[in-house]
Design an enzyme around this catalytic site. Structure first.
Site, PDB file in Angstrom:
ATOM      1  N   GLY A 233       0.826  -1.206   0.000  1.00 54.03           N
ATOM      2  CA  GLY A 233       0.000   0.000   0.000  1.00 54.03           C
ATOM      3  C   GLY A 233       0.860   1.255   0.000  1.00 54.03           C
ATOM      4  N   GLY A 236       4.731   1.221  -0.170  1.00 51.81           N
ATOM      5  CA  GLY A 236       5.524   0.828  -1.330  1.00 51.81           C
ATOM      6  C   GLY A 236       5.462  -0.656  -1.612  1.00 51.81           C
ATOM      7  N   GLY A 263      -3.013  -2.348  -6.972  1.00 45.15           N
ATOM      8  CA  GLY A 263      -2.138  -3.523  -7.058  1.00 45.15           C
ATOM      9  C   GLY A 263      -2.111  -4.109  -8.467  1.00 45.15           C
ATOM     10  N   ASP A 264      -3.219  -4.003  -9.171  1.00 45.66           N
ATOM     11  CA  ASP A 264      -3.255  -4.505 -10.551  1.00 45.66           C
ATOM     12  C   ASP A 264      -2.330  -3.663 -11.430  1.00 45.66           C
ATOM     13  OD1 ASP A 264      -5.208  -6.195  -9.557  1.00 45.66           O
ATOM     14  OD2 ASP A 264      -6.827  -4.816 -10.111  1.00 45.66           O
TER      15      ASP A 264
HETATM   16  N1  LIG Z   1      -1.632   5.476   0.009  1.00 44.00           N
HETATM   17  C1  LIG Z   1      -0.826   5.235  -1.037  1.00 44.00           C
HETATM   18  N2  LIG Z   1       0.106   6.141  -1.411  1.00 44.00           N
HETATM   19  C2  LIG Z   1       0.927   5.920  -2.444  1.00 44.00           C
HETATM   20  N3  LIG Z   1       0.900   4.805  -3.188  1.00 44.00           N
HETATM   21  C3  LIG Z   1      -0.009   3.858  -2.878  1.00 44.00           C
HETATM   22  C4  LIG Z   1      -0.920   4.010  -1.800  1.00 44.00           C
HETATM   23  N4  LIG Z   1      -1.698   2.900  -1.723  1.00 44.00           N
HETATM   24  C5  LIG Z   1      -1.291   2.090  -2.725  1.00 44.00           C
HETATM   25  N5  LIG Z   1      -0.274   2.666  -3.412  1.00 44.00           N
HETATM   26  C6  LIG Z   1       0.488   2.096  -4.542  1.00 44.00           C
HETATM   27  O1  LIG Z   1      -0.204   0.979  -5.064  1.00 44.00           O
HETATM   28  C7  LIG Z   1       0.589  -0.212  -4.887  1.00 44.00           C
HETATM   29  C8  LIG Z   1      -0.317  -1.376  -4.603  1.00 44.00           C
HETATM   30  O2  LIG Z   1      -1.057  -1.122  -3.427  1.00 44.00           O
HETATM   31  P1  LIG Z   1      -1.608  -2.273  -2.472  1.00 44.00           P
HETATM   32  O3  LIG Z   1      -0.471  -2.956  -1.820  1.00 44.00           O
HETATM   33  O4  LIG Z   1      -2.636  -1.646  -1.615  1.00 44.00           O
HETATM   34  O5  LIG Z   1      -2.265  -3.263  -3.544  1.00 44.00           O
HETATM   35  P2  LIG Z   1      -3.408  -4.361  -3.393  1.00 44.00           P
HETATM   36  O6  LIG Z   1      -3.748  -4.524  -1.942  1.00 44.00           O
HETATM   37  O7  LIG Z   1      -2.992  -5.543  -4.144  1.00 44.00           O
HETATM   38  O8  LIG Z   1      -4.620  -3.628  -4.139  1.00 44.00           O
HETATM   39  P3  LIG Z   1      -5.733  -4.192  -5.150  1.00 44.00           P
HETATM   40  O9  LIG Z   1      -5.745  -5.690  -4.981  1.00 44.00           O
HETATM   41  O10 LIG Z   1      -6.998  -3.516  -4.718  1.00 44.00           O
HETATM   42  O11 LIG Z   1      -5.345  -3.781  -6.512  1.00 44.00           O
HETATM   43  C9  LIG Z   1       1.604   0.128  -3.803  1.00 44.00           C
HETATM   44  O12 LIG Z   1       2.768  -0.669  -3.900  1.00 44.00           O
HETATM   45  C10 LIG Z   1       1.856   1.606  -4.090  1.00 44.00           C
HETATM   46  O13 LIG Z   1       2.739   1.757  -5.186  1.00 44.00           O
HETATM   47 MG   LIG Z   2      -4.237  -7.032  -4.815  1.00 44.11          MG
END
Ligand SMILES: Nc1ncnc2c1ncn2[C@@H]1O[C@H](COP(=O)(O)OP(=O)(O)OP(=O)(O)O)[C@@H](O)[C@H]1O
Ligand SMILES: [Mg+2]
Length: 338
Positions: A233, A236, A263-264
């Site tokens: 998130g 990073g 994340g996608d």
């Molecule tokens: N608050 C934030 N500020 C800056 N970048 C963010 C933030 N939240 C997410 N990101 C960016 O998005 C990337 C993926 O986020 P995250 O780890 O939340 O993915 P996820 O939980 O797999 O999300 P999803 O499955 O909904 O696509 C992070 O590595 C970062 O680059």
């Molecule tokens: Mg995800």
């Protein structure tokens, strides 16, 4: 080797409908909605959209009738598609947004795929994989699908020479990692919650204790996973390679608008860099830059290359050395709900 095609499979696609409430959700009352919007969704579809936005060679495989509104919407985006007809409408997932940013999600279960449809989808993926560089298996499985189906698909794709990336959660993720090294993907993209689901270490411990994080990622490699792109998130991401290299990257400071599908976009960024022949640290920088650019956009919108700046991302060897930052400020529904 540079370039090459990416094939995505979205076994449980959706039309994502955003309904703008005029105020807090009031149960049992009538709400007069503001302007609503509908976007084609599903995690593999999001990855394909992000790749297509960067003009990569991509092909999205979806179970959907050729006249389904999902297919019409994807065709309007000029996304190359293979459809496997199901005879049932693609589900709709609803996001109810309140003026203060609170979002409530209502997800339909999706169309069950019987054995015949699963075989047809698997055949479509295996055919599309021939000559492709990557096959991406993303998202939840439709109701009634055997939990180990992703493992079957990985084995089916293996012989084509394409590499396999997987982004899923809960039972399908656990089943995949329990299926043995021949079903282990070349690339896995968990978030901290998903890493906790498969390693038995709590998310809090993973985030607080670098030794616990190291051990959890090592468990994935021990089960045969090639690379691990762990996204964290607003903190990073970490990339751990098959060769034992570990890199971490902090997310750039952005005004967060919607982390749905971020994340996608991270996964798409990593694949784009891989297609360009980039080294691990550069793949991670592109992944984080693309994910954060997506988080700065509304809904599940994907960034265009001019919105992505890998040079603004600092990559360091090893795990993140500083404690995780405070949670992101935007209230949102749970992550990765199926
Ligand atoms: N608050 C934030 N500020 C800056 N970048 C963010 C933030 N939240 C997410 N990101 C960016 O998005 C990337 C993926 O986020 P995250 O780890 O939340 O993915 P996820 O939980 O797999 O999300 P999803 O499955 O909904 O696509 C992070 O590595 C970062 O680059
Ligand atoms: Mg995800």
């Amino acid at each position: 080797m540079t370039g090459g095609r990416v094939v995505t499979l979205t076994a449980n696609p959706s039309l994502d409908r955003t309904l703008a409430l005029p105020g807090p959700l009031a149960r049992g009352e009538v709400a007069r909605l503001g302007p609503s919007s509908t976007e084609p969704g599903g995690k593999g579809v999001n990855v394909a959209r992000a790749l297509a936005a960067a003009r990569a060679d991509v092909l999205a495989v979806v179970p959907a009738d050729p006249t389904d509104p999902l297919v019409t919407a994807l065709e309007a985006l000029r996304l190359p598609l293979v459809t496997v007809p199901t005879g049932a409408p693609v589900r709709t997932n609803y996001s109810l947004t309140e003026p203060d940013g609170t979002t409530t999600k209502l997800n339909e279960p999706g169309t069950a795929l019987d054995a015949g449809l699963r075989a047809a989808l698997a055949a479509a993926v295996a055919a599309a994989a021939v000559g492709a560089r990557w096959v991406v298996l993303s998202g939840s499985l439709p109701p009634g699908t055997p939990e180990g189906w992703y493992a079957e698909l990985v084995r089916a794709v293996r012989g084509t020479g394409a590499r396999v990336a997987v982004d899923t959660s809960e039972a399908p993720l656990r089943a995949l990692l329990a299926a043995g090294p021949d079903a282990a993907p070349d690339l896995l993209k968990p978030n901290a919650e998903e890493l906790a689901q498969v390693t038995g270490t709590s998310e809090a411990d993973l985030l607080a204790d670098p030794a616990a994080l190291t051990a959890a990622v090592a468990q994935l490699h021990e089960r045969g996973v090639g690379e691990v792109l762990l996204t964290l998130g607003g903190d990073g991401a970490v990339l751990s390679t098959a060769a034992g290299e570990v890199w971490s990257a902090r997310a750039p400071r952005i005004a967060v608008r919607s982390t749905v599908g971020a994340g996608d976009s991270s996964l798409a960024g990593h694949l784009l860099a891989d297609l360009a022949g980039a080294a691990p640290a550069d793949r991670l920088a592109r992944a984080v830059a693309t994910g954060s650019a997506a988080a700065a956009l509304p809904g599940s919108a994907v960034p265009t290359p001019d919105q992505v700046d890998p040079a603004a991302v600092t990559v360091s060897p090893g795990l993140p050395g500083t404690p995780p930052s405070t949670p992101e400020p935007v209230p949102a529904a749970g992550r990765d709900v199926p």
